[in-house]
Write an enzyme that holds these catalytic residues in place. Structure first.
Site, PDB file in Angstrom:
ATOM      1  N   ASP A  52       0.600   3.855  11.199  1.00 51.00           N
ATOM      2  CA  ASP A  52      -0.409   2.980  11.795  1.00 51.00           C
ATOM      3  C   ASP A  52       0.227   2.146  12.906  1.00 51.00           C
ATOM      4  O   ASP A  52       1.169   1.384  12.661  1.00 51.00           O
ATOM      5  CB  ASP A  52      -0.973   2.039  10.718  1.00 51.00           C
ATOM      6  CG  ASP A  52      -2.000   1.090  11.297  1.00 51.00           C
ATOM      7  OD1 ASP A  52      -3.141   1.533  11.513  1.00 51.00           O
ATOM      8  OD2 ASP A  52      -1.665  -0.091  11.554  1.00 51.00           O
ATOM      9  N   TYR A  57       0.999  -4.315  19.093  1.00 44.36           N
ATOM     10  CA  TYR A  57       2.301  -4.501  18.432  1.00 44.36           C
ATOM     11  C   TYR A  57       3.456  -4.366  19.427  1.00 44.36           C
ATOM     12  O   TYR A  57       4.599  -4.732  19.120  1.00 44.36           O
ATOM     13  CB  TYR A  57       2.505  -3.512  17.275  1.00 44.36           C
ATOM     14  CG  TYR A  57       1.458  -3.591  16.178  1.00 44.36           C
ATOM     15  CD1 TYR A  57       0.610  -4.702  16.075  1.00 44.36           C
ATOM     16  CD2 TYR A  57       1.309  -2.578  15.242  1.00 44.36           C
ATOM     17  CE1 TYR A  57      -0.360  -4.767  15.090  1.00 44.36           C
ATOM     18  CE2 TYR A  57       0.344  -2.652  14.242  1.00 44.36           C
ATOM     19  CZ  TYR A  57      -0.491  -3.746  14.178  1.00 44.36           C
ATOM     20  OH  TYR A  57      -1.446  -3.815  13.200  1.00 44.36           O
ATOM     21  N   LYS A  86      -4.554   1.442  17.979  1.00 43.29           N
ATOM     22  CA  LYS A  86      -5.727   0.561  18.069  1.00 43.29           C
ATOM     23  C   LYS A  86      -5.924   0.002  19.474  1.00 43.29           C
ATOM     24  O   LYS A  86      -4.946  -0.331  20.160  1.00 43.29           O
ATOM     25  CB  LYS A  86      -5.576  -0.627  17.106  1.00 43.29           C
ATOM     26  CG  LYS A  86      -5.149  -0.257  15.699  1.00 43.29           C
ATOM     27  CD  LYS A  86      -5.218  -1.433  14.744  1.00 43.29           C
ATOM     28  CE  LYS A  86      -4.480  -1.146  13.446  1.00 43.29           C
ATOM     29  NZ  LYS A  86      -3.025  -1.335  13.520  1.00 43.29           N
ATOM     30  N   HIS A 119      -9.329  -2.757  17.305  1.00 37.47           N
ATOM     31  CA  HIS A 119      -8.405  -3.579  16.504  1.00 37.47           C
ATOM     32  C   HIS A 119      -9.118  -4.764  15.837  1.00 37.47           C
ATOM     33  O   HIS A 119      -8.855  -5.074  14.667  1.00 37.47           O
ATOM     34  CB  HIS A 119      -7.264  -4.071  17.399  1.00 37.47           C
ATOM     35  CG  HIS A 119      -6.041  -4.498  16.646  1.00 37.47           C
ATOM     36  ND1 HIS A 119      -4.777  -4.281  17.089  1.00 37.47           N
ATOM     37  CD2 HIS A 119      -5.879  -5.141  15.467  1.00 37.47           C
ATOM     38  CE1 HIS A 119      -3.896  -4.757  16.230  1.00 37.47           C
ATOM     39  NE2 HIS A 119      -4.547  -5.293  15.230  1.00 37.47           N
TER      40      HIS A 119
HETATM   41  N1  LIG Z   1      -5.696  -4.641  11.475  1.00 37.64           N
HETATM   42  C1  LIG Z   1      -5.005  -5.745  11.436  1.00 37.64           C
HETATM   43  O1  LIG Z   1      -5.418  -6.775  11.967  1.00 37.64           O
HETATM   44  C2  LIG Z   1      -3.683  -5.752  10.748  1.00 37.64           C
HETATM   45  C3  LIG Z   1      -3.098  -6.974  10.409  1.00 37.64           C
HETATM   46  C4  LIG Z   1      -1.860  -6.945   9.762  1.00 37.64           C
HETATM   47  C5  LIG Z   1      -1.252  -5.743   9.466  1.00 37.64           C
HETATM   48  N2  LIG Z   1      -1.853  -4.568   9.829  1.00 37.64           N
HETATM   49  C6  LIG Z   1      -1.217  -3.269   9.566  1.00 37.64           C
HETATM   50  O2  LIG Z   1      -0.883  -3.220   8.213  1.00 37.64           O
HETATM   51  C7  LIG Z   1       0.510  -2.886   8.077  1.00 37.64           C
HETATM   52  C8  LIG Z   1       0.999  -3.399   6.776  1.00 37.64           C
HETATM   53  O3  LIG Z   1       1.574  -4.712   6.935  1.00 37.64           O
HETATM   54  P1  LIG Z   1       1.535  -5.774   5.868  1.00 37.64           P
HETATM   55  O4  LIG Z   1       2.261  -6.971   6.232  1.00 37.64           O
HETATM   56  O5  LIG Z   1       0.099  -5.922   5.602  1.00 37.64           O
HETATM   57  O6  LIG Z   1       2.329  -4.987   4.708  1.00 37.64           O
HETATM   58  P2  LIG Z   1       2.737  -5.425   3.278  1.00 37.64           P
HETATM   59  O7  LIG Z   1       3.459  -4.248   2.771  1.00 37.64           O
HETATM   60  O8  LIG Z   1       1.599  -6.041   2.493  1.00 37.64           O
HETATM   61  O9  LIG Z   1       3.742  -6.626   3.532  1.00 37.64           O
HETATM   62  C9  LIG Z   1       4.943  -6.456   4.208  1.00 37.64           C
HETATM   63  C10 LIG Z   1       5.891  -7.502   3.692  1.00 37.64           C
HETATM   64  O10 LIG Z   1       6.149  -7.222   2.336  1.00 37.64           O
HETATM   65  C11 LIG Z   1       7.520  -7.138   2.097  1.00 37.64           C
HETATM   66  N3  LIG Z   1       7.809  -5.946   1.300  1.00 37.64           N
HETATM   67  C12 LIG Z   1       7.691  -4.649   1.647  1.00 37.64           C
HETATM   68  N4  LIG Z   1       8.008  -3.850   0.630  1.00 37.64           N
HETATM   69  C13 LIG Z   1       8.362  -4.654  -0.391  1.00 37.64           C
HETATM   70  C14 LIG Z   1       8.802  -4.423  -1.712  1.00 37.64           C
HETATM   71  N5  LIG Z   1       8.964  -3.182  -2.177  1.00 37.64           N
HETATM   72  N6  LIG Z   1       9.075  -5.486  -2.501  1.00 37.64           N
HETATM   73  C15 LIG Z   1       8.939  -6.732  -2.037  1.00 37.64           C
HETATM   74  N7  LIG Z   1       8.525  -7.038  -0.791  1.00 37.64           N
HETATM   75  C16 LIG Z   1       8.240  -5.994   0.024  1.00 37.64           C
HETATM   76  C17 LIG Z   1       8.200  -7.002   3.446  1.00 37.64           C
HETATM   77  O11 LIG Z   1       9.349  -7.760   3.301  1.00 37.64           O
HETATM   78  P3  LIG Z   1      10.622  -7.679   4.300  1.00 37.64           P
HETATM   79  O12 LIG Z   1      10.214  -8.543   5.438  1.00 37.64           O
HETATM   80  O13 LIG Z   1      11.717  -8.226   3.482  1.00 37.64           O
HETATM   81  O14 LIG Z   1      10.797  -6.247   4.659  1.00 37.64           O
HETATM   82  C18 LIG Z   1       7.188  -7.565   4.421  1.00 37.64           C
HETATM   83  O15 LIG Z   1       7.452  -8.939   4.633  1.00 37.64           O
HETATM   84  C19 LIG Z   1       1.137  -3.468   9.337  1.00 37.64           C
HETATM   85  O16 LIG Z   1       2.401  -2.939   9.635  1.00 37.64           O
HETATM   86  C20 LIG Z   1       0.089  -3.059  10.334  1.00 37.64           C
HETATM   87  O17 LIG Z   1       0.240  -1.690  10.646  1.00 37.64           O
HETATM   88  C21 LIG Z   1      -3.068  -4.564  10.437  1.00 37.64           C
END
Ligand SMILES: NC(=O)c1ccc[n+]([C@@H]2O[C@H](COP(=O)([O-])OP(=O)(O)OC[C@H]3O[C@@H](n4cnc5c(N)ncnc54)[C@H](OP(=O)(O)O)[C@@H]3O)[C@@H](O)[C@H]2O)c1
Length: 312
Positions: A52, A57, A86, A119
């Site tokens: 994604d 980004y 997006k 987005h």
């Molecule tokens: N449409 C939108 O507006 C929007 C907004 C936000 C995100 N997104 C998309 O969604 C994706 C997912 O991002 P998210 O932040 O939502 O992902 P997430 O997986 O919920 O959170 C990522 C965070 O979790 C931590 N993490 C990852 N694996 C872990 C594990 N096994 N154990 C403990 N902590 C862990 C990471 O830590 P570390 O920092 O230590 O690695 C990072 O800080 C983004 O990359 C993006 O593509 C879309």
């Protein structure tokens, strides 16, 4: 103790076109360019086949480079991965959609996209400034374009064959319903924040009824602590089933019928987050009973992303 069904390989059919979305997706919201390359490579290596991206980004080039190298060295075909990007808020004017789409394709180094998303439903002042602000620091919105105008331009991309499916992100039912009803090509996917503190049950039900894929971002609550990763119910289930809290949260998301995006930044985390397996029914029910409610990402209120540094 854990049922043996392979959630890791689950693919969800899109309601038109030829696509199937791997339920486990890797998100590329990683501000550091070098880390984007290694994390994308590690995700591919761990087994992720769904990537994604977003023009906002600022790292589509790095993702594209990592994918190109990773596919070549592992003899994986482009057709075996699912790539999304997006359209950003400053490109909502219909005449800006195709050029923005083409620029993303060029940066990613791909010939087609599996999925292109709007987005956010917020149109910003059209132009190359991704974060247009007035003298008081307030976002400058564009009130002369509707989400449906933008959607019509997205439909043309599917007609022209460079994009297999289109969808929306950061929407609720209030935005999704009217687009769904007016669309010639229905949204195939909605990408929204979702985790046990924000189950979005009504939206999920609508999506299931209409065959729209519900794609959850922040399934680990963006890693924010305290948050779902430290919830006592999740911790207790993790101990019981001998999985990590992250694996419990990701399995729950897939078992309730959503696809998800997670952002492991290291090889070990990528392996951990890919290695999920089915939770027993009683564990799913316990998670469904969690009463805490919390939205972590304010992007749905203003279109301003919660986790991306301001463009300079
Ligand atoms: N449409 C939108 O507006 C929007 C907004 C936000 C995100 N997104 C998309 O969604 C994706 C997912 O991002 P998210 O932040 O939502 O992902 P997430 O997986 O919920 O959170 C990522 C965070 O979790 C931590 N993490 C990852 N694996 C872990 C594990 N096994 N154990 C403990 N902590 C862990 C990471 O830590 P570390 O920092 O230590 O690695 C990072 O800080 C983004 O990359 C993006 O593509 C879309």
């Amino acid at each position: 103790m854990i049922e043996s069904s392979d959630l890791r390989m689950k693919r969800i059919p899109l309601h038109y076109g030829t696509g199937q979305m791997p339920a486990l997706g890797f998100g590329t919201l990683i501000p550091d360019p070098a880390l984007t390359v290694t994390a994308t490579r590690d995700a591919l290596e761990a087994g992720f086949r769904h990537f994604d991206c977003a023009e906002r980004y600022g790292n589509e080039r790095e993702v594209g480079r990592a994918l190109e190298a990773g596919l070549a060295s592992r003899l994986i075909a482009r057709a075996d991965i699912f790539v999304t990007t997006k359209l950003w808020n400053s490109n909502h004017r219909p005449e800006r959609v195709e050029p923005a789409f083409q620029a993303s394709l060029d940066r990613l180094g791909v010939k087609y996209l599996d999925l292109y998303l709007i987005h956010t439903p917020f149109a910003f002042q059209p132009g190359d400034d991704q974060d247009p602000r007035d003298q008081n620091g307030n976002v400058i919105y564009d009130h002369d374009v509707t989400l449906l105008d933008t959607w019509r331009a997205m439909e043309s991309l599917v007609d022209h064959g460079k994009c297999r499916a289109i969808g929306l992100s950061d929407v609720g039912l209030n935005e999704l319903r009217p687009i769904y009803e007016s669309a010639r090509i229905k949204p195939a996917v909605v990408q929204v924040e979702s985790h046990p503190y924000l189950p979005e049950a009504e939206l999920l039900e609508f999506c299931k009824e209409k065959g729209v894929v519900f794609l959850a971002f922040a399934p680990l609550g963006h890693g924010i602590k305290p948050g779902p990763l430290e919830d006592p119910v999740i911790l207790s289930i993790a101990t019981r089933v001998r999985k990590t809290p992250a694996q419990v949260l990701l399995a729950w998301a897939v078992q309730r019928g959503t696809a998800l995006l997670t952002t492991p930044r290291t090889a070990a985390r990528a392996r951990e987050n890919f290695d999920i397996s089915s939770l027993p029914q009683d564990a799913l029910e316990e998670i469904n009973q969690i009463q805490n409610r919390q939205r972590l990402n304010p992007v749905v209120k203003s279109g301003v992303p919660g986790f991306i540094p301001k463009a300079s």
